[in-house]
Design a protein around this motif. Structure first.
Motif, PDB file in Angstrom:
ATOM      1  N   GLN A 172       0.847  -1.109   0.137  1.00  5.47           N
ATOM      2  CA  GLN A 172       0.059   0.130  -0.171  1.00  5.47           C
ATOM      3  C   GLN A 172       0.943   1.160   0.009  1.00  5.47           C
ATOM      4  N   ARG A 173       1.792   1.132   0.899  1.00  8.66           N
ATOM      5  CA  ARG A 173       2.742   2.258   0.959  1.00  8.66           C
ATOM      6  C   ARG A 173       3.600   2.594  -0.112  1.00  8.66           C
ATOM      7  N   ALA A 174       4.053   1.371  -0.720  1.00  7.75           N
ATOM      8  CA  ALA A 174       4.953   1.477  -2.095  1.00  7.75           C
ATOM      9  C   ALA A 174       4.257   1.918  -3.011  1.00  7.75           C
ATOM     10  N   ALA A 175       2.804   1.502  -3.136  1.00  7.04           N
ATOM     11  CA  ALA A 175       2.116   2.060  -4.445  1.00  7.04           C
ATOM     12  C   ALA A 175       1.872   3.781  -4.165  1.00  7.04           C
ATOM     13  N   ARG A 176       2.128   4.197  -3.042  1.00  5.60           N
ATOM     14  CA  ARG A 176       1.987   5.782  -2.920  1.00  5.60           C
ATOM     15  C   ARG A 176       3.372   6.371  -3.076  1.00  5.60           C
ATOM     16  N   SER A 177       4.369   5.715  -2.814  1.00  2.00           N
ATOM     17  CA  SER A 177       5.556   6.347  -3.041  1.00  2.00           C
ATOM     18  C   SER A 177       6.523   5.958  -4.253  1.00  2.00           C
ATOM     19  N   GLY A 178       5.883   4.865  -4.970  1.00  2.00           N
ATOM     20  CA  GLY A 178       6.552   4.409  -6.202  1.00  2.00           C
ATOM     21  C   GLY A 178       7.984   4.063  -6.008  1.00  2.00           C
ATOM     22  N   MET A 179       8.548   3.701  -4.849  1.00  2.00           N
ATOM     23  CA  MET A 179       9.999   3.528  -4.630  1.00  2.00           C
ATOM     24  C   MET A 179      10.017   1.935  -4.885  1.00  2.00           C
ATOM     25  N   ALA A 180      11.260   1.353  -4.908  1.00  2.00           N
ATOM     26  CA  ALA A 180      11.527   0.023  -5.328  1.00  2.00           C
ATOM     27  C   ALA A 180      11.304  -0.578  -6.452  1.00  2.00           C
ATOM     28  N   LEU A 181      10.931   0.237  -7.473  1.00  2.00           N
ATOM     29  CA  LEU A 181      10.248  -0.319  -8.749  1.00  2.00           C
ATOM     30  C   LEU A 181      11.438  -0.761  -9.361  1.00  2.00           C
ATOM     31  N   ASP A 182      12.612  -0.391  -9.399  1.00  2.00           N
ATOM     32  CA  ASP A 182      13.768  -0.822 -10.179  1.00  2.00           C
ATOM     33  C   ASP A 182      14.183  -2.065  -9.553  1.00  2.00           C
ATOM     34  N   THR A 183      14.559  -2.108  -8.430  1.00  2.00           N
ATOM     35  CA  THR A 183      14.692  -3.417  -7.667  1.00  2.00           C
ATOM     36  C   THR A 183      13.976  -4.596  -8.099  1.00  2.00           C
ATOM     37  N   MET A 184      12.564  -4.359  -8.092  1.00  2.00           N
ATOM     38  CA  MET A 184      11.760  -5.185  -8.479  1.00  2.00           C
ATOM     39  C   MET A 184      11.839  -5.635  -9.712  1.00  2.00           C
ATOM     40  N   GLU A 185      11.846  -4.923 -10.749  1.00  2.00           N
ATOM     41  CA  GLU A 185      12.099  -5.121 -11.975  1.00  2.00           C
ATOM     42  C   GLU A 185      13.440  -6.102 -12.512  1.00  2.00           C
ATOM     43  N   ARG A 186      14.528  -5.820 -11.488  1.00  2.00           N
ATOM     44  CA  ARG A 186      15.822  -6.505 -11.720  1.00  2.00           C
ATOM     45  C   ARG A 186      15.566  -7.813 -11.129  1.00  2.00           C
ATOM     46  N   ALA A 187      14.782  -8.239 -10.139  1.00  2.00           N
ATOM     47  CA  ALA A 187      14.506  -9.471  -9.433  1.00  2.00           C
ATOM     48  C   ALA A 187      13.732 -10.265 -10.268  1.00  2.00           C
ATOM     49  N   LEU A 188      12.622  -9.506 -10.944  1.00  2.09           N
ATOM     50  CA  LEU A 188      11.661 -10.108 -11.953  1.00  2.09           C
ATOM     51  C   LEU A 188      12.792 -10.780 -13.138  1.00  2.09           C
ATOM     52  N   ALA A 189      13.679 -10.050 -13.691  1.00  2.00           N
ATOM     53  CA  ALA A 189      14.338 -10.602 -14.854  1.00  2.00           C
ATOM     54  C   ALA A 189      15.128 -11.654 -14.227  1.00  2.00           C
ATOM     55  N   ALA A 190      15.840 -11.703 -13.019  1.00  2.00           N
ATOM     56  CA  ALA A 190      16.460 -12.719 -12.438  1.00  2.00           C
ATOM     57  C   ALA A 190      15.822 -13.936 -12.242  1.00  2.00           C
ATOM     58  N   MET A 191      14.731 -13.802 -11.915  1.00  2.00           N
ATOM     59  CA  MET A 191      13.756 -15.004 -11.786  1.00  2.00           C
ATOM     60  C   MET A 191      13.581 -15.721 -13.059  1.00  2.00           C
ATOM     61  N   ASP A 192      13.392 -14.847 -14.143  1.00  2.00           N
ATOM     62  CA  ASP A 192      13.176 -15.628 -15.471  1.00  2.00           C
ATOM     63  C   ASP A 192      14.069 -16.511 -15.709  1.00  2.00           C
ATOM     64  N   THR A 193      15.487 -15.908 -15.611  1.00  2.00           N
ATOM     65  CA  THR A 193      16.515 -16.843 -15.915  1.00  2.00           C
ATOM     66  C   THR A 193      17.273 -17.660 -14.943  1.00  2.00           C
ATOM     67  N   ALA A 194      16.393 -17.719 -13.855  1.00  2.00           N
ATOM     68  CA  ALA A 194      16.911 -18.619 -12.761  1.00  2.00           C
ATOM     69  C   ALA A 194      17.294 -20.140 -12.899  1.00  2.00           C
ATOM     70  N   ALA A 195      18.259 -20.824 -12.656  1.00  2.00           N
ATOM     71  CA  ALA A 195      18.739 -22.102 -12.978  1.00  2.00           C
ATOM     72  C   ALA A 195      17.800 -22.984 -12.304  1.00  2.00           C
ATOM     73  N   GLY A 196      17.535 -22.984 -10.878  1.00  2.00           N
ATOM     74  CA  GLY A 196      17.159 -23.833 -10.228  1.00  2.00           C
ATOM     75  C   GLY A 196      16.022 -23.341  -8.889  1.00  2.00           C
ATOM     76  N   PRO A 197      15.525 -24.080  -8.536  1.00  2.00           N
ATOM     77  CA  PRO A 197      14.557 -23.464  -7.363  1.00  2.00           C
ATOM     78  C   PRO A 197      15.212 -22.743  -6.300  1.00  2.00           C
ATOM     79  N   GLU A 198      16.410 -23.037  -5.764  1.00  2.00           N
ATOM     80  CA  GLU A 198      17.111 -22.570  -4.898  1.00  2.00           C
ATOM     81  C   GLU A 198      17.306 -20.818  -5.488  1.00  2.00           C
ATOM     82  N   GLU A 199      17.739 -20.840  -6.683  1.00  2.00           N
ATOM     83  CA  GLU A 199      18.159 -19.359  -7.249  1.00  2.00           C
ATOM     84  C   GLU A 199      16.826 -18.569  -7.311  1.00  2.00           C
ATOM     85  N   PHE A 200      15.903 -19.273  -7.944  1.00  2.00           N
ATOM     86  CA  PHE A 200      14.560 -18.731  -7.924  1.00  2.00           C
ATOM     87  C   PHE A 200      14.215 -18.086  -6.666  1.00  2.00           C
ATOM     88  N   VAL A 201      14.166 -18.915  -5.737  1.00  2.00           N
ATOM     89  CA  VAL A 201      13.631 -18.505  -4.338  1.00  2.00           C
ATOM     90  C   VAL A 201      14.414 -17.289  -3.756  1.00  2.00           C
TER      91      VAL A 201
END
Lengths: 233, 233
Positions: free
Chosen positions: B120-149
């Motif tokens: 709720q707060r993040a939606a108001r402040s708009g922070m953290a978006l780029d960190t979230m995007e990097r994590a999304l990309a990293a999950m797409d290319t994750a090799a296994g469950p450990e890395e995904f998590v």
DNA sequence: ATCTCGGTATGGTCTGACCATATTTGGTAC
DNA sequence: GTACCAAATATGGTCAGACCATACCGAGAT
């Protein structure tokens, strides 16, 4: 503990090994609250470490609220598994507040989060209403700030406990412990508790009516009044 | 600790007295992160107790994440005040889960509460978006469950850290530590992480759009999928 | 200036002893 | 047989003293 199994270079201290072994045993044997650990001397021999190391490990478990030590002899003596997460959390928060790594605002913010969440659920379940009413009456006749705060804690705890989540309950209790001193001082400074009681009644009314939104709003108003911005150390 | 000053009949163990004195000194001298405590031998003499008792007290402080001990000599050696509340909370939760005084459902429920609040707060402040995007990309290319998590934790942590509340951040990290094992197992069992990633993108979109309600709903859906009812030990 | 090596302060561990507490056990008086 | 009291014992709590491993510090050699 997190290092126990990883490939870190750091040497594992003896008491950390003891901790890991005890944790393993708890999991393997399915030990739970009320069960006893072996005596310190026996553990020391089993794990091939000194009694000092065993004691340090048990001290850690005690500080985390999972073990309680009793001297003497008999079925209740020795290190017994317990569950006092709130005590451990309370000490943890108090210490971290002391070294200034947590601010009052963060603690109050967390309280706001938990109480609003709990109030939403309480408004749906309708539980805890009678406990809240008793606490309200007790606050009306409280002799001093200490007694007022005591019943205030009961009032707020009832809301959280209605959610049935022991984790948030323990967390709330710990938060209240950590800020009890400030709460008493604030009540003493204000002198009049009429506003606070009006807030409390608004919260109670909203939950009784099943109006979750009103309960959330009332709690926000109440905490803002009880801990105005700028309330620090 | 809570007994230290009260009029309880219970005898105060030596290490508890040491704890109280150290806490007093922290408050009185305004010690904070980076400051050193006196050496164990020196403390023992000052407080008129044995070194063992001093060590037990320091062990407790270490387990609560406020002290870190370094061997050797020099400015960084000895017991140094630190701030690792998340580590302490993690161990605490893990142990209490182990002795079955906390259920998986309570832990996941608490996570839901914190993440919804933070989103709720993040939606108001708009922070953290780029960190979230990097994590999304990293999950797409994750090799296994450990890395995904691993990247999954980064994604969710970014939301919570955007709130700027170190207490809820520490609590989240502790919760993730405590359930990491289950998370990896769940991802491995599912095999396909497409649904989870779709959830993540919905959450990210809602926060980016500043739509707090949608973010709250998306997180509820995601956690219900990741930890379906019945997910126990 | 740099390197080397012994000095030293630090936490980590161990041993063995003794104390305080509380139950258990066994004997004694009734 | 019962009740009571005292000794034995198992438990954690504390202490003293020793030794080890580590890592910095500093004096001396190069």
């Amino acid at each position: 503990m997190a290092d126990a199994g990883s490939g870190r270079a750091g040497r594992v201290r003896a008491f950390e090994g003891v901790l890991a072994r005890i944790e393993e045993r708890i999991a393997a044997d399915g030990l739970t609250v009320g069960d006893r650990l072996p005596g310190e001397r026996q553990l020391a021999e089993q794990l091939q470490v000194s009694r000092s190391s065993v004691r340090e490990a048990i001290r850690v478990l005690e500080s985390l609220g999972v073990v309680s030590s009793q001297v003497g002899r008999g079925p209740d003596a020795g290190a017994v598994l317990t569950s006092r997460p709130a005590d451990a959390l309370g000490g943890l928060l108090r210490l971290h507040l002391g070294i200034a790594t947590l601010s009052m605002r963060e603690v109050v913010d967390a309280r706001l989060m938990i109480e609003q969440w709990s109030a939403q659920r309480a408004a749906r379940s309708g539980m805890a209403l009678d406990t809240m009413e008793r606490a309200l009456a007790a606050m009306d006749t409280a002799a001093g700030p200490e007694e007022f705060v005591e019943h205030d804690v009961v009032f707020h705890s009832a809301i959280v406990e209605a959610s049935g989540n022991r984790l948030t309950s323990a967390f709330t209790q710990a938060l209240r412990d950590a800020v009890r001193h400030f709460a008493v001082a604030a009540v003493a400074r204000a002198g009049d508790t009429g506003d606070l009681q009006a807030d409390h009644r608004r919260i109670h009314r909203a939950i009784a009516d099943g109006d979750a939104d009103a309960a959330v709003a009332a709690i926000a108003v109440h905490l803002a009044r009880a801990y105005p911005p700028g309330t620090e150390s």
